[in-house]
Scaffold this motif. Structure first.
Motif, mmCIF file in Angstrom:
data_model
loop_
_atom_site.group_PDB
_atom_site.id
_atom_site.type_symbol
_atom_site.label_atom_id
_atom_site.label_comp_id
_atom_site.label_asym_id
_atom_site.label_seq_id
_atom_site.Cartn_x
_atom_site.Cartn_y
_atom_site.Cartn_z
ATOM 1 N N GLU A 106 0.830 -1.205 0.000
ATOM 2 C CA GLU A 106 0.000 0.000 0.000
ATOM 3 C C GLU A 106 0.865 1.255 0.000
ATOM 4 O OE1 GLU A 106 -2.574 -0.267 3.312
ATOM 5 O OE2 GLU A 106 -3.800 -1.900 2.474
ATOM 6 N N LEU A 107 1.964 1.208 0.786
ATOM 7 C CA LEU A 107 2.861 2.362 0.842
ATOM 8 C C LEU A 107 3.510 2.611 -0.516
ATOM 9 C CD1 LEU A 107 4.207 4.537 2.549
ATOM 10 C CD2 LEU A 107 5.982 2.892 3.145
ATOM 11 N N THR A 109 2.247 1.829 -3.401
ATOM 12 C CA THR A 109 1.207 2.371 -4.280
ATOM 13 C C THR A 109 0.982 3.859 -4.006
ATOM 14 O OG1 THR A 109 0.113 0.205 -4.333
ATOM 15 C CG2 THR A 109 -1.187 2.129 -5.000
ATOM 16 N N GLU A 110 0.923 4.221 -2.719
ATOM 17 C CA GLU A 110 0.736 5.630 -2.376
ATOM 18 C C GLU A 110 1.912 6.479 -2.830
ATOM 19 O OE1 GLU A 110 -0.005 5.856 1.763
ATOM 20 O OE2 GLU A 110 -2.003 4.948 1.653
ATOM 21 N N GLN A 113 1.607 6.985 -6.490
ATOM 22 C CA GLN A 113 0.559 7.963 -6.775
ATOM 23 C C GLN A 113 1.026 9.372 -6.465
ATOM 24 O OE1 GLN A 113 -2.438 7.319 -8.207
ATOM 25 N NE2 GLN A 113 -2.707 9.525 -8.293
ATOM 26 N N LEU A 114 1.761 9.524 -5.350
ATOM 27 C CA LEU A 114 2.292 10.841 -5.002
ATOM 28 C C LEU A 114 3.294 11.317 -6.048
ATOM 29 C CD1 LEU A 114 2.797 10.482 -1.143
ATOM 30 C CD2 LEU A 114 1.113 11.885 -2.316
#
Length: 302
Positions: A106-107, A109-110, A113-114
């Protein structure tokens, strides 16, 4: 003594002697070792005491064995509990590892995205900077145009004041009233930039395909002004050029040169919004005998 009694007696003697290891009083009769009865009783008592002690020792050892068995059982239970705790701990570790892997995914992916959002933001900032540069350029252009308009207005004001002064002087000297003709002359002077004659001359020269002398003669643009046929055939006009004064002049076209749209017709940038008009011209290809406004230049040739 009966043989069976002797046999039993010898058994107990041998057992007691072996068990207690006590040297009994004995004698040999006819080559046979004989033990007295009281000695046998003493030996049996010692053997019984020894056996009792052995039994007590065995019971003590049995109790120790039971204690050891209980300790071993408790240790086994503790070991089983420890194994269960280890299994639960391993399960917890697996769960934590799975949670950690999920959190890392998840990190990531974030973070991706950032990064994408940051790239988009940088692109938008670049566009805004470009737009700001264009706005700055446009602002500079507007400021320059404003300065030019102010200068033009000042020039127009000067021309207006000069013409007003001339008109006032004319009124004083000639006693005439301010009329539409003088107003039209004033407006024409104000809106003209002084290049209409050059443009008209170049246009008339381009319109005539024959070998001749070409003149662009300004006409008074009104219903009262003479037609181009009259202007070009006038001896007063011909007399101004000694080389062609004796030649025959004729009108071959008529044009109207309008005032300039923009003092600086150069584009400010690559956009169509910055394109500026300069002059406008109407070519009549006729109407040479008409009196109207209309042509303000007559194309004459000699």
């Amino acid at each position: 003594m009966p043989d069976c009694d002797k046999s039993m007696l010898w058994f107990f003697v041998i057992f007691a002697a072996c068990a207690a290891s006590l040297p009994p009083n004995m004698e040999v009769i006819d080559g046979i070792m004989v033990i007295q009865a009281e000695d046998v009783q003493f030996t049996l008592q010692n053997a019984s005491s020894t056996i009792t002690k052995l039994i007590e020792a065995l019971q003590s050892q049995e109790r120790q064995i039971q204690q050891l068995e209980e300790t071993a059982s408790n240790a086994t239970k503790a070991l089983e509990q420890a194994q269960q705790s280890i299994i639960a701990l391993n399960s917890r570790i697996d769960s934590l590892e799975n949670s950690t892997s999920s959190a890392e995914a998840e990190l990531e992916t974030e973070v991706e995205q950032l990064q994408e959002d940051f790239t988009t933001f940088e692109g938008r900032v670049t566009e805004l900077q470009l737009d700001l540069s264009n706005v700055t350029v446009d602002l500079s252009i507007v400021e320059a145009e404003t300065a030019g308009l102010i200068a033009s207005q000042e020039g127009l004001d000067d021309n207006y004041n000069a013409q007003k002064l001339n008109i006032t002087n004319n009124r004083t000297n000639n006693g005439t009233n301010f009329n539409a003709t003088l107003l039209k002359e004033l407006v024409t002077t104000i809106t003209s930039d002084g290049h209409e004659e050059e443009m008209a001359q170049a246009t008339c020269a381009g319109l005539d395909g024959a070998t001749s002398f070409v003149f662009a003669v300004r006409r008074w643009c009104s219903d009262q002004g003479p037609a181009c046929t009259t202007v070009c055939s006038s001896s007063l006009v011909r007399a101004q050029d000694s080389q062609t004064a004796a030649s025959t002049w004729s009108a071959f076209n008529a044009i109207h040169v309008y005032g300039r749209f923009d003092k600086d017709p150069n584009p400010r940038n690559s956009s169509l919004a910055s394109v500026r008009l300069s002059y406008k011209m109407h070519i009549y290809h006729g109407s040479l005998s008409a009196k109207f406004c209309g042509p303000n230049f007559c194309c004459c040739k000699a």
